[in-house]
Design an enzyme around this catalytic site. Sequence first.
Site, PDB file in Angstrom:
ATOM      1  N   ASP C  17     -17.682  18.140  -9.784  1.00 34.64           N
ATOM      2  CA  ASP C  17     -17.885  19.429  -9.252  1.00 34.64           C
ATOM      3  C   ASP C  17     -18.354  20.515 -10.299  1.00 34.64           C
ATOM      4  OD1 ASP C  17     -15.857  20.350 -11.036  1.00 34.64           O
ATOM      5  OD2 ASP C  17     -14.182  20.117  -9.692  1.00 34.64           O
ATOM      6  N   TRP C  47      -9.140  -5.829   5.643  1.00 31.32           N
ATOM      7  CA  TRP C  47      -8.866  -5.487   7.282  1.00 31.32           C
ATOM      8  C   TRP C  47      -9.779  -5.943   8.143  1.00 31.32           C
ATOM      9  CZ3 TRP C  47      -4.585  -4.917   4.962  1.00 31.32           C
ATOM     10  CH2 TRP C  47      -4.224  -4.020   3.884  1.00 31.32           C
ATOM     11  N   THR C  59      -3.796   0.085   6.388  1.00 33.58           N
ATOM     12  CA  THR C  59      -2.510   0.643   5.793  1.00 33.58           C
ATOM     13  C   THR C  59      -2.733   2.256   5.625  1.00 33.58           C
ATOM     14  OG1 THR C  59      -2.895  -0.004   3.488  1.00 33.58           O
ATOM     15  CG2 THR C  59      -1.794  -1.452   5.072  1.00 33.58           C
ATOM     16  N   PRO C  60      -2.976   2.882   6.945  1.00 30.42           N
ATOM     17  CA  PRO C  60      -3.135   4.293   6.673  1.00 30.42           C
ATOM     18  C   PRO C  60      -2.163   5.138   5.932  1.00 30.42           C
ATOM     19  CG  PRO C  60      -2.720   3.575   8.885  1.00 30.42           C
ATOM     20  CD  PRO C  60      -2.887   2.516   8.342  1.00 30.42           C
ATOM     21  N   LYS C  90       9.330  -0.384   7.666  1.00 30.50           N
ATOM     22  CA  LYS C  90       8.014   0.078   8.285  1.00 30.50           C
ATOM     23  C   LYS C  90       7.163   0.653   7.197  1.00 30.50           C
ATOM     24  CE  LYS C  90       8.676   0.092  13.073  1.00 30.50           C
ATOM     25  NZ  LYS C  90       8.153   0.573  14.475  1.00 30.50           N
TER      26      LYS C  90
END
Lengths: 139, 139, 139, 139
Positions: C17, C47, C59-60, C90
């Site tokens: 940046d 995936w 796997t968000p 989960k």
Amino acid sequence: MSKSTFYDVQVQFGDCDPAGIVFFPNFSKWMDAASLHFFMANGVPPWRELIKTRGIVGTPLLEINTRFMVPATYGETLRIETTVEEWREKVFIQKHVVRRGDTVLCEGRETRAFVVHPPENPDRIKAIPVPEDIKALCA
Amino acid sequence: MSKSTFYDVQVQFGDCDPAGIVFFPNFSKWMDAASLHFFMANGVPPWRELIKTRGIVGTPLLEINTRFMVPATYGETLRIETTVEEWREKVFIQKHVVRRGDTVLCEGRETRAFVVHPPENPDRIKAIPVPEDIKALCA
Amino acid sequence: MSKSTFYDVQVQFGDCDPAGIVFFPNFSKWMDAASLHFFMANGVPPWRELIKTRGIVGTPLLEINTRFMVPATYGETLRIETTVEEWREKVFIQKHVVRRGDTVLCEGRETRAFVVHPPENPDRIKAIPVPEDIKALCA
Amino acid sequence: MSKSTFYDVQVQFGDCDPAGIVFFPNFSKWMDAASLHFFMANGVPPWRELIKTRGIVGTPLLEINTRFMVPATYGETLRIETTVEEWREKVFIQKHVVRRGDTVLCEGRETRAFVVHPPENPDRIKAIPVPEDIKALCA
């Protein structure tokens, strides 16, 4: 012409778009990295050194032309071959060929110039003639 | 020719590079957004609808050509004017002019095609003729 | 605990940046790549394969927590060490430590879940229990 | 506590990943833009001015914590509400809530510090106490 350098890229999930393929501006980002790698691999210091020693900020783009032939996706490794096609007085044309194995995916030409911040206007940037010593390192 | 549409972009800090100016591939990203905005503003549904109703995945790039005239930095608002310069049988040329106020910063041409996933090879994409009804909406 | 995997990143100019250092969201992008690399290096298919064979989309993230200790800049090579700290029913907690040589630059924890598109609502995603076979591969 | 500011984001195609949803590090990028917008909307000059007048380079991150509740996709407009939850001596906690209409999609807390380049080591950055006048503008 010039020496050739090679720069490898591992495509990440986040480089890909909802179509599942590399979002095309990433090819420009990688070619930019390959451009800097070309100079550093040929012995030119990184811009953050050159700005201190010689006032050179970098080699911003004046124009790009990119052709997209074959898409890529995440998990793949791409190799970018970089050369300078032409040195003009104030600009040079850098060429990048992106391959996956032997397959050419994408080919780009960039018109770039070496720039400095002119002392009379340090917020701006201004092209200078291509430095002969840098050209010699890359030839 | 075609209708014109306008798409505004607020330049963010994270869009800029160590030289303090917009990292150039972001112009391509914004032109891509302006391209989609062009179709949606002319009444074409987003790709995620078209893929379900007509199998159209989007309009990926075959080629881009971009000229960078004046840099931009964060905190600025840019306006992109988008048109279709030419409709060919299987591709079209979209033109984007990026302005800050009256100043043209950057100008780009994109060669794009409408693509589908061919049923015999659903992992690939394949160009189809430019749909006449979409062309009519944008003319 | 789990196996450890290592994922290398070459920092590019466009990752930095106007302060000349890595724009911090890129650390999240690289940790995401390291997360996927963790599974693939442990023998789990990408995936885009799992969605076809088992409906698993990926796997968000449910939550991230990242601490930034030392900045990095372009031209540097970083190494990310990735483990799973905890498998719950989960969700699981993945930990990433980003180093340059021996210096820890950044450390992150991600809470992730395996998700599918539920048949009754294919536009949405829904968490499933962590697959036992995937867990076994990574242990 | 502090004033609240609002920052709008139009989600672009290139912000989304192969799952068709916003690639999560973009939320961090937008929160960073919302952070700067918070200061500028409250009358603080942009960093590129402050570096000249007071040596302040910006407010880099020490830590982020982000929870992702509901995904977003391209074509949507999100609104980020930004406040400062807590001013400490050398750091402050900024909070961002990302909404689409009334739905909260994502919530993040950032620990930031105002930094300068110390004269004895101009390549590094160093935290300074939160400037009282800036704090007063935002209260």
